[in-house]
Design a protein around this motif. Structure first.
Motif, mmCIF file in Angstrom:
data_model
loop_
_atom_site.group_PDB
_atom_site.id
_atom_site.type_symbol
_atom_site.label_atom_id
_atom_site.label_comp_id
_atom_site.label_asym_id
_atom_site.label_seq_id
_atom_site.Cartn_x
_atom_site.Cartn_y
_atom_site.Cartn_z
ATOM 1 N N SER A 57 -16.051 21.028 -3.238
ATOM 2 C CA SER A 57 -16.998 21.969 -3.851
ATOM 3 C C SER A 57 -18.280 22.088 -3.046
ATOM 4 O O SER A 57 -19.007 23.080 -3.150
ATOM 5 N N GLU A 58 -18.566 21.065 -2.210
ATOM 6 C CA GLU A 58 -19.738 21.101 -1.324
ATOM 7 C C GLU A 58 -19.462 21.925 -0.064
ATOM 8 O O GLU A 58 -20.355 22.095 0.770
ATOM 9 N N GLY A 59 -18.237 22.404 0.093
ATOM 10 C CA GLY A 59 -17.890 23.238 1.232
ATOM 11 C C GLY A 59 -17.204 22.505 2.368
ATOM 12 O O GLY A 59 -16.861 23.118 3.384
ATOM 13 N N HIS A 60 -16.990 21.194 2.226
ATOM 14 C CA HIS A 60 -16.444 20.408 3.322
ATOM 15 C C HIS A 60 -14.935 20.597 3.481
ATOM 16 O O HIS A 60 -14.228 20.919 2.518
ATOM 17 N N GLU A 61 -14.472 20.349 4.705
ATOM 18 C CA GLU A 61 -13.055 20.098 4.930
ATOM 19 C C GLU A 61 -12.827 18.625 4.627
ATOM 20 O O GLU A 61 -13.601 17.777 5.061
ATOM 21 N N VAL A 62 -11.774 18.323 3.884
ATOM 22 C CA VAL A 62 -11.570 16.955 3.417
ATOM 23 C C VAL A 62 -10.186 16.469 3.840
ATOM 24 O O VAL A 62 -9.190 17.166 3.664
ATOM 25 N N ILE A 63 -10.162 15.257 4.395
ATOM 26 C CA ILE A 63 -8.911 14.574 4.708
ATOM 27 C C ILE A 63 -8.846 13.334 3.834
ATOM 28 O O ILE A 63 -9.695 12.443 3.937
ATOM 29 N N GLY A 64 -7.854 13.278 2.962
ATOM 30 C CA GLY A 64 -7.650 12.096 2.133
ATOM 31 C C GLY A 64 -6.341 11.433 2.506
ATOM 32 O O GLY A 64 -5.394 12.108 2.915
ATOM 33 N N ILE A 65 -6.284 10.121 2.395
ATOM 34 C CA ILE A 65 -5.042 9.407 2.651
ATOM 35 C C ILE A 65 -4.844 8.315 1.619
ATOM 36 O O ILE A 65 -5.801 7.660 1.200
ATOM 37 N N ASP A 66 -3.590 8.158 1.185
ATOM 38 C CA ASP A 66 -3.236 7.119 0.244
ATOM 39 C C ASP A 66 -1.766 6.787 0.437
ATOM 40 O O ASP A 66 -0.991 7.621 0.917
ATOM 41 N N LEU A 67 -1.377 5.584 0.052
ATOM 42 C CA LEU A 67 0.024 5.191 0.165
ATOM 43 C C LEU A 67 0.907 5.841 -0.891
ATOM 44 O O LEU A 67 2.125 5.913 -0.727
ATOM 45 N N ALA A 68 0.291 6.313 -1.975
ATOM 46 C CA ALA A 68 1.065 6.782 -3.128
ATOM 47 C C ALA A 68 1.297 8.289 -3.101
ATOM 48 O O ALA A 68 0.340 9.069 -3.099
ATOM 49 N N GLU A 69 2.558 8.677 -3.112
ATOM 50 C CA GLU A 69 2.881 10.106 -3.216
ATOM 51 C C GLU A 69 2.408 10.661 -4.551
ATOM 52 O O GLU A 69 2.037 11.834 -4.653
ATOM 53 N N GLN A 70 2.390 9.807 -5.607
ATOM 54 C CA GLN A 70 1.910 10.267 -6.912
ATOM 55 C C GLN A 70 0.464 10.728 -6.845
ATOM 56 O O GLN A 70 0.068 11.673 -7.530
ATOM 57 N N ALA A 71 -0.337 10.052 -6.019
ATOM 58 C CA ALA A 71 -1.739 10.440 -5.872
ATOM 59 C C ALA A 71 -1.838 11.820 -5.237
ATOM 60 O O ALA A 71 -2.608 12.676 -5.681
ATOM 61 N N GLN A 72 -1.057 12.042 -4.191
ATOM 62 C CA GLN A 72 -1.058 13.339 -3.527
ATOM 63 C C GLN A 72 -0.696 14.451 -4.498
ATOM 64 O O GLN A 72 -1.382 15.476 -4.589
ATOM 65 N N GLN A 73 0.371 14.259 -5.248
ATOM 66 C CA GLN A 73 0.829 15.298 -6.157
ATOM 67 C C GLN A 73 -0.176 15.555 -7.287
ATOM 68 O O GLN A 73 -0.368 16.696 -7.714
ATOM 69 N N ALA A 74 -0.831 14.485 -7.760
ATOM 70 C CA ALA A 74 -1.827 14.652 -8.820
ATOM 71 C C ALA A 74 -3.009 15.481 -8.348
ATOM 72 O O ALA A 74 -3.520 16.343 -9.071
ATOM 73 N N VAL A 75 -3.455 15.236 -7.121
ATOM 74 C CA VAL A 75 -4.600 15.987 -6.586
ATOM 75 C C VAL A 75 -4.217 17.445 -6.340
ATOM 76 O O VAL A 75 -4.959 18.366 -6.709
ATOM 77 N N LEU A 76 -3.074 17.677 -5.730
ATOM 78 C CA LEU A 76 -2.657 19.042 -5.434
ATOM 79 C C LEU A 76 -2.453 19.861 -6.710
ATOM 80 O O LEU A 76 -2.723 21.061 -6.731
ATOM 81 N N ALA A 77 -2.005 19.192 -7.761
ATOM 82 C CA ALA A 77 -1.736 19.896 -9.026
ATOM 83 C C ALA A 77 -3.006 20.364 -9.717
ATOM 84 O O ALA A 77 -2.945 21.232 -10.600
ATOM 85 N N ARG A 78 -4.151 19.810 -9.325
ATOM 86 C CA ARG A 78 -5.413 20.227 -9.947
ATOM 87 C C ARG A 78 -5.878 21.580 -9.454
ATOM 88 O O ARG A 78 -6.822 22.155 -9.996
ATOM 89 N N HIS A 79 -5.236 22.112 -8.405
ATOM 90 C CA HIS A 79 -5.655 23.377 -7.816
ATOM 91 C C HIS A 79 -4.457 24.329 -7.760
ATOM 92 O O HIS A 79 -3.312 23.898 -7.627
ATOM 93 N N SER A 80 -4.737 25.603 -7.841
ATOM 94 C CA SER A 80 -3.663 26.595 -7.908
ATOM 95 C C SER A 80 -3.223 27.117 -6.546
ATOM 96 O O SER A 80 -2.219 27.813 -6.440
ATOM 97 N N ALA A 81 -3.956 26.788 -5.490
ATOM 98 C CA ALA A 81 -3.629 27.311 -4.163
ATOM 99 C C ALA A 81 -2.295 26.751 -3.670
ATOM 100 O O ALA A 81 -1.856 25.674 -4.078
ATOM 101 N N GLY A 82 -1.665 27.510 -2.788
ATOM 102 C CA GLY A 82 -0.397 27.091 -2.216
ATOM 103 C C GLY A 82 -0.539 25.866 -1.338
ATOM 104 O O GLY A 82 -1.634 25.542 -0.864
ATOM 105 N N VAL A 83 0.582 25.187 -1.123
ATOM 106 C CA VAL A 83 0.597 23.940 -0.351
ATOM 107 C C VAL A 83 1.598 24.066 0.789
ATOM 108 O O VAL A 83 2.693 24.596 0.610
ATOM 109 N N ARG A 84 1.213 23.562 1.956
ATOM 110 C CA ARG A 84 2.112 23.517 3.111
ATOM 111 C C ARG A 84 2.349 22.057 3.467
ATOM 112 O O ARG A 84 1.415 21.293 3.677
ATOM 113 N N TYR A 85 3.620 21.669 3.538
ATOM 114 C CA TYR A 85 3.982 20.281 3.797
ATOM 115 C C TYR A 85 4.514 20.114 5.215
ATOM 116 O O TYR A 85 5.074 21.039 5.799
#
Length: 224
Positions: A57-85
């Motif tokens: 929301s501050e305008g930054h490009e953000v790189i996040g990393i975690d071992l859990a695929e569940q974390a990735q899916q939870a974050v992506l699900a909060r936004h409606s934009a398309g995803v490229r894997y």
């Protein structure tokens, strides 16, 4: 803590480390970094933190990393934009607008990716790592980050020695891990009601051969 430990944590949803709101230290001190809105920010061991959304929301490009695929899916699900894997060796990458969320081990990230980073926000990474791994992590960041890159670090110290994360990390430990390659400033110290001491540090990667700077290669030679 190895991958199996964190897989168990997420499988059993033992997510006491997850904060249901944006971290107050992030909101209070982020402006001290004086970053351009388009700056690139790295968030290691990010989980499904709402801090990612705040940084976006501050305008930054953000790189996040975690071992859990569940974390990735939870974050992506909060936004409606398309995803490229994409798959990159042992890493699973997902791009969603200005967010890149990587599933995998932080040490498997390519140095070139992190050299484009302007700042690191670390609330949950350093305190999640045992002592020996912490040393590798601090050296890894020193090797990858460009001169002038900054780290906003939230650490915690408590009297009781915990057998598992979050671990206690005091000021001396921060200075031991980062002092050779970063300028360190303590921005705040706060004693919580449970007697845990939270400290917020601002670290700035030294320019090459600046006063007090010891190149990572030289440190490894001395250690050997």
């Amino acid at each position: 803590m190895d991958r199996s430990y964190w897989e168990k944590v997420w499988r059993e949803e033992d997510l006491g480390f997850h904060q249901p709101q944006v971290n107050r230290h992030l909101q209070r001190f982020w402006q001290r970094l004086q970053l351009a809105p388009e700056a690139r920010v790295f968030v290691p061991l990010c989980g499904k933190s709402l801090d990612l959304d705040w940084l976006l929301s501050e305008g930054h490009e953000v790189i996040g990393i975690d071992l859990a695929e569940q974390a990735q899916q939870a974050v992506l699900a909060r936004h409606s934009a398309g995803v490229r894997y994409a798959q990159q060796s042992h890493l699973h990458l997902a791009w969603q607008e200005r967010l890149l969320f990587v599933v995998g081990d932080v040490f498997h990230l390519k140095a070139d990716l992190l050299r484009s980073v302007d700042a690191v926000y670390d609330r949950a990474a350093l305190v999640a790592l045992p002592t020996a791994v912490r040393e590798n992590y601090a050296l890894f960041l020193a090797q990858c980050l460009k001169p002038g890159a900054q780290i906003l670090l939230v650490a915690r110290e408590e009297a009781a020695r915990l057998q598992g994360p979050p671990f206690s990390v005091n000021t001396q430990e921060v200075e031991r891990l980062y002092g050779a390659n970063f300028a360190i400033e303590c921005l705040a110290e706060e004693v919580r009601s449970d007697q845990v001491v939270e400290r917020v540090f601002l670290l700035v990667r030294h320019q090459p051969w600046a006063s007090g700077y010891l190149p990572v290669e030289a440190q490894e030679t001395q250690a050997g």
